[in-house]
Design an enzyme around this catalytic site. Structure first.
Site, PDB file in Angstrom:
ATOM      1  N   ARG A  90       0.848  -0.836   0.205  1.00  0.00           N
ATOM      2  CA  ARG A  90       0.006   0.070   0.037  1.00  0.00           C
ATOM      3  C   ARG A  90       0.935   1.315  -0.277  1.00  0.00           C
ATOM      4  O   ARG A  90       2.096   1.308   0.521  1.00  0.00           O
ATOM      5  CB  ARG A  90      -0.916  -0.334   1.282  1.00  0.00           C
ATOM      6  CG  ARG A  90      -1.682  -0.954   0.918  1.00  0.00           C
ATOM      7  CD  ARG A  90      -3.445  -0.266   2.226  1.00  0.00           C
ATOM      8  NE  ARG A  90      -2.452  -0.336   3.472  1.00  0.00           N
ATOM      9  CZ  ARG A  90      -2.574  -0.045   4.618  1.00  0.00           C
ATOM     10  NH1 ARG A  90      -4.267   0.537   4.603  1.00  0.00           N
ATOM     11  NH2 ARG A  90      -2.391   0.731   5.737  1.00  0.00           N
ATOM     12  N   SER A 151       7.400  -5.159   7.458  1.00  0.00           N
ATOM     13  CA  SER A 151       7.278  -5.799   8.115  1.00  0.00           C
ATOM     14  C   SER A 151       7.511  -7.478   8.272  1.00  0.00           C
ATOM     15  O   SER A 151       7.318  -8.485   8.321  1.00  0.00           O
ATOM     16  CB  SER A 151       5.734  -6.227   8.288  1.00  0.00           C
ATOM     17  OG  SER A 151       4.201  -4.941   8.478  1.00  0.00           O
ATOM     18  N   ASP A 205       5.451  -3.002  11.180  1.00  0.00           N
ATOM     19  CA  ASP A 205       4.074  -2.910  12.284  1.00  0.00           C
ATOM     20  C   ASP A 205       3.344  -2.487  12.884  1.00  0.00           C
ATOM     21  O   ASP A 205       2.667  -1.902  13.848  1.00  0.00           O
ATOM     22  CB  ASP A 205       3.235  -3.897  11.114  1.00  0.00           C
ATOM     23  CG  ASP A 205       3.341  -5.199  11.069  1.00  0.00           C
ATOM     24  OD1 ASP A 205       4.365  -5.823  11.698  1.00  0.00           O
ATOM     25  OD2 ASP A 205       2.880  -6.239  10.042  1.00  0.00           O
TER      26      ASP A 205
HETATM   27  C1  GLC Z   1       6.077 -11.788  10.889  1.00  0.00           C
HETATM   28  C2  GLC Z   1       7.006 -10.999  10.887  1.00  0.00           C
HETATM   29  C3  GLC Z   1       7.031  -9.469  11.789  1.00  0.00           C
HETATM   30  C4  GLC Z   1       5.790  -8.554  11.497  1.00  0.00           C
HETATM   31  C5  GLC Z   1       4.806 -10.111  11.893  1.00  0.00           C
HETATM   32  C6  GLC Z   1       3.190  -8.840  11.391  1.00  0.00           C
HETATM   33  O1  GLC Z   1       7.066 -11.972  11.841  1.00  0.00           O
HETATM   34  O2  GLC Z   1       8.259 -11.241  11.077  1.00  0.00           O
HETATM   35  O3  GLC Z   1       8.308  -8.037  11.772  1.00  0.00           O
HETATM   36  O4  GLC Z   1       5.859  -7.411  12.763  1.00  0.00           O
HETATM   37  O5  GLC Z   1       5.446 -11.051  10.870  1.00  0.00           O
HETATM   38  O6  GLC Z   1       3.602  -8.446  10.461  1.00  0.00           O
END
Ligand code: GLC
Length: 469
Positions: A90, A151, A205
């Site tokens: 996004r 993320s 995130d």
């Molecule tokens: C995975 C990623 C992490 C993220 C999570 C949720 O665990 O390694 O960085 O926060 O997914 O998206």
């Protein structure tokens, strides 16, 4: 006879073979004592992750994020935000104005060949999407500050310097691990567009979720993601962060991205994993990695349910008339959204369950089959909710603060009909008496949260030369 069985099995299935079914699913029912053992292990692992001399061997990396201040509501300005972490990418334009937030966004699909391709292909694709967005929103020529919600586990060296430590979820792009994400994005923007952006912050995130909720709630100090992946972050005192080599000025705290999805990678959770967890792991793109995440998150829950149903069908305990050609027997074809839909059935008509079974091509199922399918879903989602509750309770007990809000976001939490309640109930058992907590849905952490981090950074920039927020 059947109602007696039903009572023993804590479910209203009156199938004669219900006790046989129980033998295949009992591994998902864990005692409170077991969850307490999980908490103890998690606490140990988190402490190892935080300490300098044990960090390199710890599975839970506890990365300091360089985000040290929460927003105070006075953040202002226009920001670009990017959100990469699931199957979509996004781009957002976030306008902050004294507590008000206006967001315009566009979602772009990331094809699987790019998720598994090279880093250059991924970042070129991202740059192309940003280029389109900037043109479509008449932003050409404006140099907007940008917050990038990326993320994945990153070792941060500054607010806008983050090296990928490994890929998780469905991504495995070559040539990115160990690289600075900001640099890769800048290079791609230079190659593909004439956009002039300034990347001010790279944010996980979970951190975005925490920041977004903290914008209006000063008691919020923990962020949790229950979506494609599962992760949590929290505000920690610098004194407890052995890894910290930044400055110790006020406020003496920093948000820690726990990356707790990797809990169990060293085998410490093997005592509670089921044969289905092991099979899922063997066929995943990252075997042996993200053990806790694979028992909880949306990328995997549907597949665990499918593996159990497949086993029950093979044993002749359900779907006796089913054809082996249907999706029930194909890996990855039973989505987690089905689990939420099935558990939303509250009467004897099983409308959603039937719709799901029709969609995956199961034929000639009976009402008993529907009851069993729903039962299997409830066991697997309850284990996921209770494990999440154990994780949060560990953090709450560690912080030991009288009253706390936990910001939560992610499709699993949003769409599953019982996840919130199951978690809250289990947490009441696991959190130390006297500590109060509430789970609060956080809105658009990835967009608003990243913009807020960027906004706080811009605000502080004028006063001090800053490397963190
Ligand atoms: C995975 C990623 C992490 C993220 C999570 C949720 O665990 O390694 O960085 O926060 O997914 O998206």
């Amino acid at each position: 006879m059947s109602s007696k069985i039903a009572k023993t099995c804590q479910c209203d299935v009156d199938s004669e073979c219900f006790c046989e079914i129980e033998a295949f699913v009992k591994g998902f029912k864990l005692s409170t004592l077991t969850y307490k053992r999980v908490m103890h292990l998690l606490n140990q692992e988190m402490n190892n992750g935080l300490k300098e001399h044990t960090h390199h061997v710890a599975d839970i990396k506890m990365f300091p994020t360089f985000v040290r201040s929460l927003p105070d509501g006075s953040e202002n300005g226009d920001f670009l935000a990017l959100d990469l972490g699931g199957t979509n990418f996004r781009v957002l334009l976030v306008k902050l104005n004294k507590g008000d937030v206006d967001i315009q966004s566009k979602t772009y699909l990331i094809p699987q060949r790019i998720m598994l391709g090279t880093g250059q292909q991924l970042f070129d694709h991202i740059a192309d999407c940003i280029g389109k967005f900037v043109r479509d929103h008449d932003l050409v020529g404006q140099k907007l500050p940008l917050g990038f919600t990326f993320s994945f586990p990153c070792r941060q060296e500054g607010l806008a310097k983050a090296r990928l430590s490994k890929w998780t979820k469905g991504f495995r792009c070559e040539g990115v691990v160990g690289e600075d994400i900001c640099h890769l994005l800048h290079e791609a923007l230079r190659r593909r567009t004439n956009c002039d952006v300034e990347i001010v912050a790279i944010v996980n995130d979970a951190v975005g979720t925490l920041m977004s909720a903290a914008h209006t709630d000063r008691d919020c100090e923990i962020g949790l993601i229950l979506g494609t992946g599962c992760n949590a972050c929290y505000m920690e005192k610098l004194d407890n962060v052995g890894l910290w080599d930044g400055d110790y000025t006020h406020p003496e705290q920093v948000i820690i991205n726990t990356e707790w999805g990797a809990f169990g990678d060293n085998g410490c959770l093997d005592f509670l994993r089921t044969e289905y967890d092991r099979e899922l792991d063997t066929f995943s793109i990252n075997p042996g990695k993200q053990v806790l995440e694979k028992m909880i998150s949306g990328m995997y829950m549907g597949e665990i349910v499918r593996l159990v149903l497949e086993r029950l069908a093979m044993e002749g305990l359900i779907f006796r008339g089913a054809d082996r050609d249907c999706y029930l027997f194909e890996r990855g074809k039973f989505y987690t959204k089905y689990v939420s839909e099935i558990e939303s059935d509250h009467d004897e008509f099983f409308r959603n369950t039937k719709q799901v079974l029709d969609e995956i091509g199961v034929e000639n199922y009976t009402t008993e089959d529907c009851k069993i399918v729903k039962y299997v879903c409830t066991l697997i989602s309850a284990r996921a909710a209770f494990l999440s509750a154990a994780g949060l309770s560990t953090l709450i007990n560690k912080k030991n603060k009288g009253d706390m809000t936990i910001a939560v976001d992610g499709s699993l939490y949003r769409f599953h009909p019982r996840f919130h309640n199951l978690m809250s109930l289990k947490m009441q058992e696991l959190v130390k008496p006297g500590l109060k907590f509430r789970l609060q849905l956080s809105h658009d952490g990835s967009g608003k949260g990243a913009a807020l981090v960027a906004a706080v950074a811009m605000r502080l920039r004028n006063s001090i030369k800053q490397e963190c927020v």
